[in-house]
Design an enzyme around this catalytic site. Sequence first.
Site, PDB file in Angstrom:
ATOM      1  N   SER A   1       5.024  63.825  10.362  1.00 22.58           N
ATOM      2  CA  SER A   1       6.019  64.885  10.235  1.00 22.58           C
ATOM      3  C   SER A   1       7.314  64.369   9.601  1.00 22.58           C
ATOM      4  O   SER A   1       7.806  63.296   9.940  1.00 22.58           O
ATOM      5  CB  SER A   1       6.336  65.448  11.620  1.00 22.58           C
ATOM      6  OG  SER A   1       7.290  66.481  11.507  1.00 22.58           O
TER       7      SER A   1
ATOM      8  N   ALA B   1      18.384  59.809   8.972  1.00 20.70           N
ATOM      9  CA  ALA B   1      19.022  60.767   9.866  1.00 20.70           C
ATOM     10  C   ALA B   1      19.126  62.070   9.088  1.00 20.70           C
ATOM     11  O   ALA B   1      20.194  62.462   8.619  1.00 20.70           O
ATOM     12  CB  ALA B   1      20.402  60.276  10.307  1.00 20.70           C
TER      13      ALA B   1
ATOM     14  N   CYS C   1      13.546  63.373  18.627  1.00 21.22           N
ATOM     15  CA  CYS C   1      14.329  63.173  17.414  1.00 21.22           C
ATOM     16  C   CYS C   1      15.692  62.605  17.760  1.00 21.22           C
ATOM     17  O   CYS C   1      16.484  63.239  18.450  1.00 21.22           O
ATOM     18  CB  CYS C   1      14.498  64.465  16.639  1.00 21.22           C
ATOM     19  SG  CYS C   1      15.353  64.168  15.076  1.00 21.22           S
TER      20      CYS C   1
ATOM     21  N   GLY D   1       8.785  52.435   9.431  1.00 16.89           N
ATOM     22  CA  GLY D   1       8.204  51.496   8.473  1.00 16.89           C
ATOM     23  C   GLY D   1       7.598  50.272   9.141  1.00 16.89           C
ATOM     24  O   GLY D   1       7.628  50.147  10.376  1.00 16.89           O
TER      25      GLY D   1
ATOM     26  N   GLY E   1       3.707  54.499  13.008  1.00 14.60           N
ATOM     27  CA  GLY E   1       4.788  53.526  13.037  1.00 14.60           C
ATOM     28  C   GLY E   1       4.455  52.360  12.127  1.00 14.60           C
ATOM     29  O   GLY E   1       3.869  51.375  12.555  1.00 14.60           O
TER      30      GLY E   1
HETATM   31  C1  LIG Z   1      12.603  60.763   6.524  1.00 12.23           C
HETATM   32  C2  LIG Z   1      11.898  60.964   7.818  1.00 12.23           C
HETATM   33  C3  LIG Z   1      11.913  62.217   8.436  1.00 12.23           C
HETATM   34  C4  LIG Z   1      11.279  62.411   9.651  1.00 12.23           C
HETATM   35  N1  LIG Z   1      11.269  63.664  10.212  1.00 12.23           N
HETATM   36  C5  LIG Z   1      10.570  63.877  11.364  1.00 12.23           C
HETATM   37  C6  LIG Z   1      10.479  65.182  11.934  1.00 12.23           C
HETATM   38  O1  LIG Z   1      10.991  66.159  11.380  1.00 12.23           O
HETATM   39  N2  LIG Z   1       9.778  65.333  13.092  1.00 12.23           N
HETATM   40  C7  LIG Z   1       9.176  64.269  13.710  1.00 12.23           C
HETATM   41  O2  LIG Z   1       8.554  64.436  14.760  1.00 12.23           O
HETATM   42  N3  LIG Z   1       9.237  63.025  13.191  1.00 12.23           N
HETATM   43  C8  LIG Z   1       9.916  62.802  12.032  1.00 12.23           C
HETATM   44  N4  LIG Z   1       9.957  61.519  11.493  1.00 12.23           N
HETATM   45  C9  LIG Z   1       9.258  60.421  12.174  1.00 12.23           C
HETATM   46  C10 LIG Z   1       7.884  60.161  11.557  1.00 12.23           C
HETATM   47  O3  LIG Z   1       7.069  61.305  11.697  1.00 12.23           O
HETATM   48  C11 LIG Z   1       7.202  58.950  12.210  1.00 12.23           C
HETATM   49  O4  LIG Z   1       7.032  59.194  13.585  1.00 12.23           O
HETATM   50  C12 LIG Z   1       8.002  57.686  12.065  1.00 12.23           C
HETATM   51  O5  LIG Z   1       8.640  57.635  10.821  1.00 12.23           O
HETATM   52  C13 LIG Z   1       7.160  56.402  12.238  1.00 12.23           C
HETATM   53  O6  LIG Z   1       6.132  56.338  11.270  1.00 12.23           O
HETATM   54  P1  LIG Z   1       6.288  55.503   9.885  1.00 12.23           P
HETATM   55  O7  LIG Z   1       6.769  54.152  10.237  1.00 12.23           O
HETATM   56  O8  LIG Z   1       4.912  55.534   9.274  1.00 12.23           O
HETATM   57  O9  LIG Z   1       7.282  56.247   9.055  1.00 12.23           O
HETATM   58  C14 LIG Z   1      10.605  61.328  10.271  1.00 12.23           C
HETATM   59  C15 LIG Z   1      10.588  60.068   9.650  1.00 12.23           C
HETATM   60  C16 LIG Z   1      11.214  59.876   8.443  1.00 12.23           C
HETATM   61  C17 LIG Z   1      11.166  58.513   7.813  1.00 12.23           C
END
Ligand SMILES: Cc1cc2nc3c(=O)[nH]c(=O)nc-3n(C[C@H](O)[C@H](O)[C@H](O)COP(=O)(O)O)c2cc1C
Lengths: 259, 259, 310, 310
Positions: free
Chosen positions: D21, D70, D130, D217, D243
């Site tokens: 998401s 953010a 969030c 990341g 994650g």
């Molecule tokens: C730019 C951005 C926007 C995000 N927006 C949401 C969101 O709207 N709702 C949510 O549950 N998680 C949000 N996340 C969290 C991601 O869904 C995910 O849980 C988190 O980034 C860890 O995964 P990753 O390391 O593969 O990015 C967001 C992450 C990023 C980087």
Amino acid sequence: MNRQLLTVTRINEIAEETVEMVLQASTTSGMADISVIQPGQFLHIKVGDGSAHMLRRPISVADVDKSGKVIIIFKITGEGTKHLSQWREGSELDVLIPCGTGYPIEELQMERALLIGGGIGVPPLYYLGKVLKEKGVNIYSVLGFQTKAHVFYQQQFNKLGETIMVTDDGSFGEKGLVTEHLSKVTNDFDYFFTCGPAGMLRAVSSRLADKQGYISVEQRMGCGIGACYACVIPSTAGDGSLKKICKDGPVFPAKEVVL
Amino acid sequence: MNRQLLTVTRINEIAEETVEMVLQASTTSGMADISVIQPGQFLHIKVGDGSAHMLRRPISVADVDKSGKVIIIFKITGEGTKHLSQWREGSELDVLIPCGTGYPIEELQMERALLIGGGIGVPPLYYLGKVLKEKGVNIYSVLGFQTKAHVFYQQQFNKLGETIMVTDDGSFGEKGLVTEHLSKVTNDFDYFFTCGPAGMLRAVSSRLADKQGYISVEQRMGCGIGACYACVIPSTAGDGSLKKICKDGPVFPAKEVVL
Amino acid sequence: MISLQTSLPGLALDNPIMPASGCFGFGREFGDLYDLNKLGAIIIKAATKQARAGNQTPRVAETAAGMLNAIGLQNPGVKAIIEKELPYLSQFNTPVIANVAGSSIEEYVYVAKMLADSELVAALELNISCPNVKEGGIQFGIDPALAAEVTAQVKDAVMKPVYIKLSPNVTDITAMAKAVETAGADGLSMINTITGMQINLPDRSPTIANKTGGLSGPAIKPIAVRMIYEVKKQVAIPIIGMGGITTAEDVLEFLLAGASAVAIGTANFQNPLACINIINDLPGVLQQYGFSSVEEAIGGGMEHAGISRS
Amino acid sequence: MISLQTSLPGLALDNPIMPASGCFGFGREFGDLYDLNKLGAIIIKAATKQARAGNQTPRVAETAAGMLNAIGLQNPGVKAIIEKELPYLSQFNTPVIANVAGSSIEEYVYVAKMLADSELVAALELNISCPNVKEGGIQFGIDPALAAEVTAQVKDAVMKPVYIKLSPNVTDITAMAKAVETAGADGLSMINTITGMQINLPDRSPTIANKTGGLSGPAIKPIAVRMIYEVKKQVAIPIIGMGGITTAEDVLEFLLAGASAVAIGTANFQNPLACINIINDLPGVLQQYGFSSVEEAIGGGMEHAGISRS
Ligand SMILES: Cc1cc2nc3c(=O)[nH]c(=O)nc-3n(C[C@H](O)[C@H](O)[C@H](O)COP(=O)(O)O)c2cc1C
Ligand SMILES: Cc1cc2nc3c(=O)[nH]c(=O)nc-3n(C[C@H](O)[C@H](O)[C@H](O)COP(=O)(O)OP(=O)(O)OC[C@H]3O[C@@H](n4cnc5c(N)ncnc54)[C@H](O)[C@@H]3O)c2cc1C
Ligand SMILES: Cc1cc2nc3c(=O)[nH]c(=O)nc-3n(C[C@H](O)[C@H](O)[C@H](O)COP(=O)(O)OP(=O)(O)OC[C@H]3O[C@@H](n4cnc5c(N)ncnc54)[C@H](O)[C@@H]3O)c2cc1C
Ligand SMILES: Cc1cc2nc3c(=O)[nH]c(=O)nc-3n(C[C@H](O)[C@H](O)[C@H](O)COP(=O)(O)O)c2cc1C
Ligand code: FES
Ligand code: FES
């Protein structure tokens, strides 16, 4: 917009910490993507492998060659651009191309255009100027740089039309800010086009508030393709609506966004 | 032990996923550090820049040349060694050199030595064999590899003395495990020296429990210089005491540590 | 001349750079590489009452921009440290901060007292946050009341300044910081490692024998900076900042966030000369960003510090 | 043939890969790049009751092996999402998971109901974690009682499966997981981002306008793996893991830790084809490590799963 691998065919430092890089497509789809680039659009460039740099870097298109070449000019300001500057000729660069919305040159009728660039905002104006000139538009340019050592593309702009160079310290051309020298080149133009640091964009917009013009804005980006909402800018619509710089921009009518 | 920058002067794949790399010192202090390397010691090699790889990789010395060259042989098993294999000739490698405690060859009196190596445990035995041979010791070697494609340095070991090659699948030399073929080369030796995967070390140690010998052990390392306690191995002293592989080892008398 | 001096309770430092506990042993190995007098201070490896063998191996694993470790507090016991390790450090003028671990308040007090009695120890750092030992240890790091209690009792027992090393593995680090400040802590060290795990694919099991390990290195830097920034707003005692520092720029970032000095851990493994390089680079970096001293930079990234944002 | 299928409540997936998401908008931009039918599922951007403008810019920053964001839940409001965004996704067969955010239980229930009423939504993911919005949101993510309450009320209001997205910014994530499981959650999503900060040296202030942002990341991967492994031991409901995943090897690591499916966030930014590449690579990676299906790998890194360690 597509993801393409382009070959670095030339890389050289054209001014202090300023690198010009020529990228060549080797596939038909790469050629096709390059051939449709509009002035003002940018490439979203992968600068690291694995987990080294999770974010791409947005860099404007400075020039395009029908033979499938695209030129970018960038300043080494941090780790990503430093890494990019160390790429070797022959290596392949992973880019999203072309990104964003450029200058709506097809829709604009004009005879005289004023280009106002600051530092690393100068490159996209070159491709714009070239395309406009091909369409018969008279080009006037005012380009600002920090010092003489930072100046680039003077000759190229001179070929487009009358050009005034400005440096912060007066070490080359006029001294001061571009806004102080605008009227020296012309007060009589149909549209202005400006790209540069936020402070300059604000100064230019307010100085030329009674004119029609387009600005190109920068913001830190995540995806670069409109999916993550990182790069928004408030519109002047007054309804609280936001534009995405990476998709709706980076070029906007000067009066359409709140700087 | 010092930190040195050594130049990669040659790099080539000598067997499947197995890379031989020649490193040359260009400073007197680098030369000096290379000249004191003992068989069994290792280099602790920085494989990444910035935050790419926070840990160095320990790689044994496979050979040393008095002109300030050191040879290493490593297998591409993960990201670090993959990265290392992509180094170009002419580039500089940041190494801690020499690390650890090698074979106590000055203290040992012997006429006949048996070298038992497995896969990537073979390289340190080559430098050991060379030095021992120079001292007049008769060298016998049993070297195990996965398949024919993984075999390397056969000729070099043949020059040291009688050598039996063993592969897991019999695609080259004898088939099976090195322990099954030890007596084919000699049962009559003063010391054995072994390096290879943990399973092999255990098998060799128990097979040759009544002989005197030295083993070289591997463990994941942090600092590589004795400061972080990452790489310990229990001693057989029975007092719960631990040895540091990076400093007290990687070479230990076979009966001194618990495998 | 850019001044690198920084003063914390019991520690008048020539520069703000010190190796972090557990990443520098007792200095000997690094002493072979460079002159330890150049360091601002030295934080030595954790001491416990008895000798500890630590965890099984493997004890470390590499991760993206970081590493996991689960050494498990291996150390020869506080007595042996005082007798066999500290004397080596007596040849240097560099202040020594002794890291204290334990699984009961009594153990903390015992070890702290022994170390504080040594002339060579300038200050104590209570490691109430080591995530890699089964009994005790970590409980002190996640419960404000327990953290306050161990702080108060150690403070009662010793005359030397006591820094509390906080664990980042908590919902609210400011609550921990305030609790130990109220209990008399002279300063804070933060952050310790964040509990993580890596699973080795061929083995189908955690790489680290202890299963979980503490994540350190550049990967955790943003978390460290955030926690220091948050805590600095809530407490008056100074902070020794750490977590992923590898460059002099990183040091400035920590100073701006509110740290009064910094410790370098994992970076020593990638580059054993890291501390020295950072000390050499720091004046240039301070100057580049318009600071004339370390002290001027401390807390300079916080709005409440009154620095105007342009 | 290696089977990539995996089944979670309400989600019979062809493969375990879905965009996370907030990193994929509502699919449109990526739909221009590849066929979204190839994805296991799609988790769309968070919806709130009213349209939200989100935070000031800059909203993102790059960190070592990661990034901070953010965004502040910018979205056009649940009604506009249903009317203007979901129809685009109706052309694909890929299950859609709708991410729900709010600052009160009423808002969560309202948004969840609206989304659950849409035929296009296969399941809900409650974003109780969030870290980038001032009011509410995060409180639900750090208080087990509040988390249970919002879970129970949403479950009462909707017939579709509800996944709770847990925050890693807590001392004990297993307590959160158990609380929402007891309250009726059908599954868990973990982990959301970890609160971090970067200070921009020339500006002497946080890079991100909101000051703190969520770290995501590869940097956080070891923390995610550890939390999933810990939670899997304590709950029976399935976990969507995320994650720092960037490769098919990473996916296998998460499956071994106990995830039944995974989401890809930040990796989409470095490589917009990341999800597709990972799906293509996964069969080969499973085979290489001796697995004949995704389902066989799930939980295979946990001792209690009965896999013998050689
Ligand atoms: C730019 C951005 C926007 C995000 N927006 C949401 C969101 O709207 N709702 C949510 O549950 N998680 C949000 N996340 C969290 C991601 O869904 C995910 O849980 C988190 O980034 C860890 O995964 P990753 O390391 O593969 O990015 C967001 C992450 C990023 C980087
Ligand atoms: C549409 C657009 C076109 C651009 N065109 C050019 C150009 O033609 N030539 C040129 O030199 N620069 C251009 N820039 C600015 C360029 O993107 C940044 O200088 C570059 O991203 C800095 O990366 P770094 O790794 O050197 O810096 P770092 O500070 O290490 O970058 C850290 C992060 O911040 C982002 N960032 C830092 N500065 C900027 C900035 N000014 N704008 C956007 N993101 C930033 C980076 O992309 C990266 O994500 C453009 C920016 C945008 C948005
Ligand atoms: C004293 C010593 C001498 C060695 N000599 C040689 C040699 O001459 N040739 C050779 O090919 N290999 C040798 N090894 C093994 C070599 O260090 C590993 O293969 C290498 O570190 C793997 O790194 P990677 O990045 O490819 O693997 P990754 O799996 O990506 O490495 C991840 C981490 O695990 C560590 N690691 C993984 N496998 C090992 C291992 N077997 N031993 C120690 N650490 C490991 C790495 O150093 C790194 O910290 C030696 C190991 C030791 C301890
Ligand atoms: C191998 C290793 C051992 C450590 N041992 C200790 C220790 O004994 N006591 C302690 O308080 N912290 C210990 N730490 C934590 C560090 O002192 C430091 O707080 C943490 O690693 C974050 O800093 P860094 O990212 O610079 O490494 C250890 C860290 C590592 C990597
Ligand atoms: S950078 Fe993602 S929406 Fe513009
Ligand atoms: S690797 Fe640090 S003590 Fe051996």
